[in-house]
Design a protein around this motif. Structure first.
Motif, PDB file in Angstrom:
ATOM      1  N   ALA A  76     -12.554  16.335  -1.821  1.00 41.06           N
ATOM      2  CA  ALA A  76     -13.568  17.075  -1.066  1.00 41.06           C
ATOM      3  C   ALA A  76     -14.221  16.189   0.004  1.00 41.06           C
ATOM      4  CB  ALA A  76     -14.631  17.616  -2.015  1.00 41.06           C
ATOM      5  N   VAL A  77     -14.528  14.954  -0.350  1.00 39.42           N
ATOM      6  CA  VAL A  77     -15.140  14.035   0.612  1.00 39.42           C
ATOM      7  C   VAL A  77     -14.138  13.668   1.711  1.00 39.42           C
ATOM      8  CG1 VAL A  77     -16.128  11.717   0.889  1.00 39.42           C
ATOM      9  CG2 VAL A  77     -16.810  13.143  -1.028  1.00 39.42           C
ATOM     10  N   ALA A  78     -12.881  13.464   1.339  1.00 42.50           N
ATOM     11  CA  ALA A  78     -11.855  13.155   2.337  1.00 42.50           C
ATOM     12  C   ALA A  78     -11.688  14.299   3.325  1.00 42.50           C
ATOM     13  CB  ALA A  78     -10.526  12.846   1.660  1.00 42.50           C
ATOM     14  N   ARG A 111     -15.235  10.524 -12.466  1.00 40.14           N
ATOM     15  CA  ARG A 111     -16.478  11.009 -11.859  1.00 40.14           C
ATOM     16  C   ARG A 111     -16.528  10.711 -10.372  1.00 40.14           C
ATOM     17  NH1 ARG A 111     -21.526  10.195 -15.857  1.00 40.14           N
ATOM     18  NH2 ARG A 111     -21.534  12.429 -16.229  1.00 40.14           N
ATOM     19  N   LEU A 112     -15.877   9.628  -9.945  1.00 43.18           N
ATOM     20  CA  LEU A 112     -15.818   9.300  -8.524  1.00 43.18           C
ATOM     21  C   LEU A 112     -14.777  10.146  -7.795  1.00 43.18           C
ATOM     22  CD1 LEU A 112     -15.809   5.412  -8.864  1.00 43.18           C
ATOM     23  CD2 LEU A 112     -17.774   6.865  -8.336  1.00 43.18           C
ATOM     24  N   ALA A 113     -13.750  10.573  -8.521  1.00 46.86           N
ATOM     25  CA  ALA A 113     -12.616  11.254  -7.898  1.00 46.86           C
ATOM     26  C   ALA A 113     -12.799  12.753  -7.755  1.00 46.86           C
ATOM     27  CB  ALA A 113     -11.346  10.965  -8.700  1.00 46.86           C
ATOM     28  N   LYS A 148       0.831  -1.200   0.000  1.00 48.65           N
ATOM     29  CA  LYS A 148       0.000   0.000   0.000  1.00 48.65           C
ATOM     30  C   LYS A 148       0.865   1.249   0.000  1.00 48.65           C
ATOM     31  CE  LYS A 148      -4.154  -1.850   2.140  1.00 48.65           C
ATOM     32  NZ  LYS A 148      -5.088  -1.756   3.253  1.00 48.65           N
ATOM     33  N   ARG A 149       1.928   1.240   0.805  1.00 50.42           N
ATOM     34  CA  ARG A 149       2.829   2.389   0.850  1.00 50.42           C
ATOM     35  C   ARG A 149       3.513   2.596  -0.508  1.00 50.42           C
ATOM     36  NH1 ARG A 149       4.316   5.353   4.681  1.00 50.42           N
ATOM     37  NH2 ARG A 149       3.531   3.991   6.299  1.00 50.42           N
ATOM     38  N   ALA A 188      -5.246   7.494   2.524  1.00 49.46           N
ATOM     39  CA  ALA A 188      -4.562   7.731   1.255  1.00 49.46           C
ATOM     40  C   ALA A 188      -4.969   6.677   0.228  1.00 49.46           C
ATOM     41  CB  ALA A 188      -3.054   7.715   1.462  1.00 49.46           C
ATOM     42  N   ILE A 189      -5.118   5.447   0.659  1.00 49.25           N
ATOM     43  CA  ILE A 189      -5.556   4.389  -0.253  1.00 49.25           C
ATOM     44  C   ILE A 189      -6.962   4.684  -0.772  1.00 49.25           C
ATOM     45  CG2 ILE A 189      -6.282   1.960  -0.304  1.00 49.25           C
ATOM     46  CD1 ILE A 189      -3.313   2.285  -0.693  1.00 49.25           C
ATOM     47  N   LEU A 190      -7.847   5.152   0.100  1.00 51.10           N
ATOM     48  CA  LEU A 190      -9.198   5.519  -0.351  1.00 51.10           C
ATOM     49  C   LEU A 190      -9.145   6.614  -1.409  1.00 51.10           C
ATOM     50  CD1 LEU A 190     -11.266   5.561   2.964  1.00 51.10           C
ATOM     51  CD2 LEU A 190     -11.524   3.981   1.048  1.00 51.10           C
ATOM     52  N   MET A 191      -8.267   7.599  -1.202  1.00 54.63           N
ATOM     53  CA  MET A 191      -8.172   8.703  -2.152  1.00 54.63           C
ATOM     54  C   MET A 191      -7.507   8.278  -3.459  1.00 54.63           C
ATOM     55  SD  MET A 191      -7.151  11.893   0.277  1.00 54.63           S
ATOM     56  CE  MET A 191      -6.848  12.958  -1.115  1.00 54.63           C
TER      57      MET A 191
END
Length: 175
Positions: free
Chosen positions: A108-110, A146-148, A15-16, A97-100
């Motif tokens: 914006a959601v983060a 569109r999700l990002a 992940k890193r 960070a993985i979610l983003m």
């Protein structure tokens, strides 16, 4: 009471590494987008000369540092030590960070979910978030972009194709 063993958190090297590669590529794409897209160029022109910002994951990185030097935008590497930063976007932990960076959550959601810390002035932070959104639209296919991003722009097909080509080539070649 002290007869239990404390288990340290896992390192999560894959992940890193994924987040490090994404930050490296986005940093170089920002440099290329400043030359390839007029809207990104205008956003960077509004920032003062010598402006430097970093985006990274707490507590120990990885990081991306981008600065404005002699009127040009430059990717300055991944080590923030010794660099005077005007703005720092800190992602609170690797899972956020993985979610983003898997584009399951927008910037914006983060921010709304308290996954990021902004250290610096608000107007430049908003400009950087707008620039990151534009670069994500160029780098990602529409169904992922569109999700990002908060709002997907209505651009002509030629603007997307020409900009995407120039930004990808600039990011890979370092221009």
């Amino acid at each position: 009471m002290n007869d239990y063993r404390e288990a340290p958190a896992g390192r999560k090297p894959l992940k890193r590494a994924y987040v490090a590669v994404m930050l490296w590529f986005v940093g170089r794409a920002l440099q290329a987008a400043a030359r390839a897209d007029a809207e990104v160029g205008r956003e960077f022109e509004a920032l003062p000369e010598g402006f430097t910002f970093a985006m990274g994951v707490l507590p120990a990185g990885p990081w991306m540092i981008v600065g404005k030097r002699a009127g040009r935008i430059r990717y300055l590497g991944w080590r923030p030590e010794g660099i005077a930063l005007d703005l720092t976007l800190k992602i609170k932990h690797l899972e956020a960070a993985i979610l983003m960076f898997t584009f399951r959550e927008s910037t914006a959601v983060a921010t709304a979910r308290n996954r990021m810390i902004v250290d610096g002035e608000v107007p430049p932070a908003c400009a950087i978030v707008r620039i990151l959104d534009i670069v994500e639209v160029y780098l990602l296919p529409k169904f992922i972009a569109r999700l990002a991003v908060k709002r997907y722009p209505r651009w002509t097909w030629t603007r997307k194709l020409a900009g995407r080509t120039r930004i990808y080539l600039g990011a890979v070649l370092g221009r």
